[in-house]
Design an enzyme around this catalytic site. Structure first.
Site, mmCIF file in Angstrom:
data_model
loop_
_atom_site.group_PDB
_atom_site.id
_atom_site.type_symbol
_atom_site.label_atom_id
_atom_site.label_comp_id
_atom_site.label_asym_id
_atom_site.label_seq_id
_atom_site.Cartn_x
_atom_site.Cartn_y
_atom_site.Cartn_z
ATOM 1 N N TYR A 1 0.195 8.512 5.304
ATOM 2 C CA TYR A 1 0.689 7.875 6.533
ATOM 3 C C TYR A 1 -0.155 8.263 7.752
ATOM 4 O O TYR A 1 -0.232 7.506 8.720
ATOM 5 C CB TYR A 1 2.138 8.280 6.806
ATOM 6 N N LYS B 1 1.779 13.592 -8.360
ATOM 7 C CA LYS B 1 0.975 12.830 -9.317
ATOM 8 C C LYS B 1 -0.228 13.708 -9.649
ATOM 9 O O LYS B 1 -1.392 13.339 -9.438
ATOM 10 C CB LYS B 1 0.563 11.479 -8.685
ATOM 11 N N ASP C 1 5.944 8.669 -11.200
ATOM 12 C CA ASP C 1 6.372 7.510 -12.007
ATOM 13 C C ASP C 1 7.560 7.885 -12.886
ATOM 14 O O ASP C 1 8.534 7.134 -13.019
ATOM 15 C CB ASP C 1 5.199 6.927 -12.823
ATOM 16 N N ASP D 1 9.207 8.085 0.583
ATOM 17 C CA ASP D 1 9.599 6.791 1.139
ATOM 18 C C ASP D 1 10.089 5.889 0.014
ATOM 19 O O ASP D 1 11.154 5.269 0.103
ATOM 20 C CB ASP D 1 8.386 6.155 1.847
ATOM 21 N N ASP E 1 14.352 4.918 -1.141
ATOM 22 C CA ASP E 1 14.919 3.569 -1.232
ATOM 23 C C ASP E 1 15.570 3.370 -2.606
ATOM 24 O O ASP E 1 16.653 2.800 -2.725
ATOM 25 C CB ASP E 1 13.827 2.492 -1.044
HETATM 26 C C1 IPM Z 1 11.370 4.765 6.371
HETATM 27 C C2 IPM Z 1 10.658 3.481 6.700
HETATM 28 C C3 IPM Z 1 9.377 3.819 7.456
HETATM 29 C C4 IPM Z 1 8.531 4.714 6.576
HETATM 30 C C5 IPM Z 1 8.575 2.580 7.908
HETATM 31 C C6 IPM Z 1 9.409 1.655 8.771
HETATM 32 C C7 IPM Z 1 7.297 2.965 8.611
HETATM 33 O O1 IPM Z 1 10.413 2.766 5.539
HETATM 34 O O2 IPM Z 1 11.736 5.507 7.312
HETATM 35 O O3 IPM Z 1 11.583 5.030 5.181
HETATM 36 O O4 IPM Z 1 7.787 4.214 5.719
HETATM 37 O O5 IPM Z 1 8.598 5.924 6.735
HETATM 38 MG MG MG Z 2 11.255 3.590 3.786
#
Ligand code: IPM
Ligand code: MG
Length: 352
Positions: free
Chosen positions: A143, A190, A223, A247, A251
């Site tokens: 990032y 990884k 993975d 990240d 999710d």
């Molecule tokens: C998160 C989001 C952010 C990230 C994006 C919006 C830049 O997906 O906070 O998880 O990737 O960190």
């Molecule tokens: Mg995210």
């Protein structure tokens, strides 16, 4: 207790969900005798529209000066054409994280008993009380490495740098968190491919042996971790990850709980200062329809009380009130309910 909170609603559903969390914080202040001075500042596309900059100096300075930050979400298709460094995600969110030194991102994922059927996983896989914590490194890795497009436009690169110091400080956060949970850290990497991952694995292994012999440590390729999260999620207590792996996996972890609208997060500095935000995005497709789920933002406010202000009882009261509301079958549309976003704050307050 008197605290100053910088409120940055951002874009899309941000203003709607933040409004509910602000109501709850106000009620907690009143009930427990605190004073939370909450001031709103523009960040993200909203700030771009007003000032031509997704993170105006005034907003950044106010966030720095506050005791904590409550953020909604930033970004939207309207801003996708801006050059990379000016986009809401980079200019507002990543700059805030970096400038404020918020290297430790805590993302708890738990299955609320009322929402067991909302999980896409079979009941026997999630069982009662699935509860895990993603500890994501937030100010390093790909990032924040160099991003470059070749002059001829035919190639590009993104570098993923990590130092021992950056790995150690986030690993400490994970081990400390595990100590007061299930005493088990799974470090994700990884290492079969990436040099940063080999450094990550060596560093985490060394730190555990030297300082955390009481916490169990295992290592998992990313993975495999993605697979185990849906195959055997109860294996996990604390997942320790670098920035991008965290990240992605957070999710995935959120969906196990039934809705991404339920997951809160804290982004912390070592002195406890933090920014609090739901892990989901600005969801422009459902903005201004009053159907978003503000629970993740309300739970993020609870994390603020706990991690930045040390108000554990107040934080627990919010979590209990949310649990009660869910137990009564009250939920927003993402969870199959009929609640409007604007009703949720009030319902939580009634149950405080
Ligand atoms: C998160 C989001 C952010 C990230 C994006 C919006 C830049 O997906 O906070 O998880 O990737 O960190
Ligand atoms: Mg995210």
């Amino acid at each position: 207790m008197k605290k100053r909170i910088a409120v940055t609603p951002g874009d899309g559903i941000g203003p709607e969900i933040v409004a509910e969390a602000v109501k709850v914080l106000g009620a907690v202040a009143e009930k427990f005798g605190h004073e939370f001075e909450m001031t709103t500042y523009l960040v993200g596309g909203a700030a771009y529209d007003a000032f031509g900059d997704c993170l105006p100096d005034e907003s950044l300075a106010a966030c720095k000066a506050a005791d904590a930050i409550l953020l909604g979400a930033v970004g939207g298709p309207k801003y996708d054409k801006l050059p990379g460094p000016q986009r809401p995600e980079k200019r507002a969110l990543l700059t805030l994280r970096k400038e404020l030194g918020l290297f430790a991102n805590l993302r708890p994922a738990k299955v609320w008993s009322a929402l067991k059927n909302a999980s896409p996983l079979k009941a026997e896989i999630i069982d009662e009380g699935l509860d895990l914590l993603v500890v994501r490194e937030l100010t390093g890795g790909v990032y924040f490495g160099k991003h470059e497009r070749a002059a001829d436009g035919q190639s590009a690169l993104d570098l993923m740098p990590y130092s021992v110091q950056e790995i150690e400080r986030i690993a400490r956060v994970a081990f400390d968190a595990a100590r007061v949970r299930g005493k088990h850290v799974t470090s994700v990497d990884k290492a079969n491919v990436l040099e940063t991952s080999r450094l990550w694995r060596e560093t985490v292994t060394r730190l555990q042996a030297a300082e955390y012999p009481d916490v169990a440590l295992d290592h998992m390729y990313v993975d495999n971790a993605a697979m185990q999260l849906v195959r055997a999620p109860k294996h996990f207590d604390v997942l320790l990850t670098e920035n991008m792996f965290g990240d992605i996996l957070s999710d995935e972890a959120s969906q196990i709980t039934g809705s991404i609208g339920m997951l809160a997060s804290a982004s912390l500095r070592s002195d406890g200062f933090g920014m609090y935000e739901p892990i989901h995005g600005s969801a422009p497709d459902i903005a201004e329809q009053d159907i978003a789920n503000p629970v993740a933002t309300i739970l993020s406010a609870a994390m603020m009380l706990k991690y930045s202000f040390g108000l554990d009882a107040e934080a627990a009261a919010i979590e209990r009130a949310v649990g009660k509301m869910l137990d009564e079958g009250l939920a927003t549309r993402d969870l199959g309910g009929e609640l409007k976003c604007s009703q949720v704050g009030g319902l939580v307050i009634e149950r405080l």
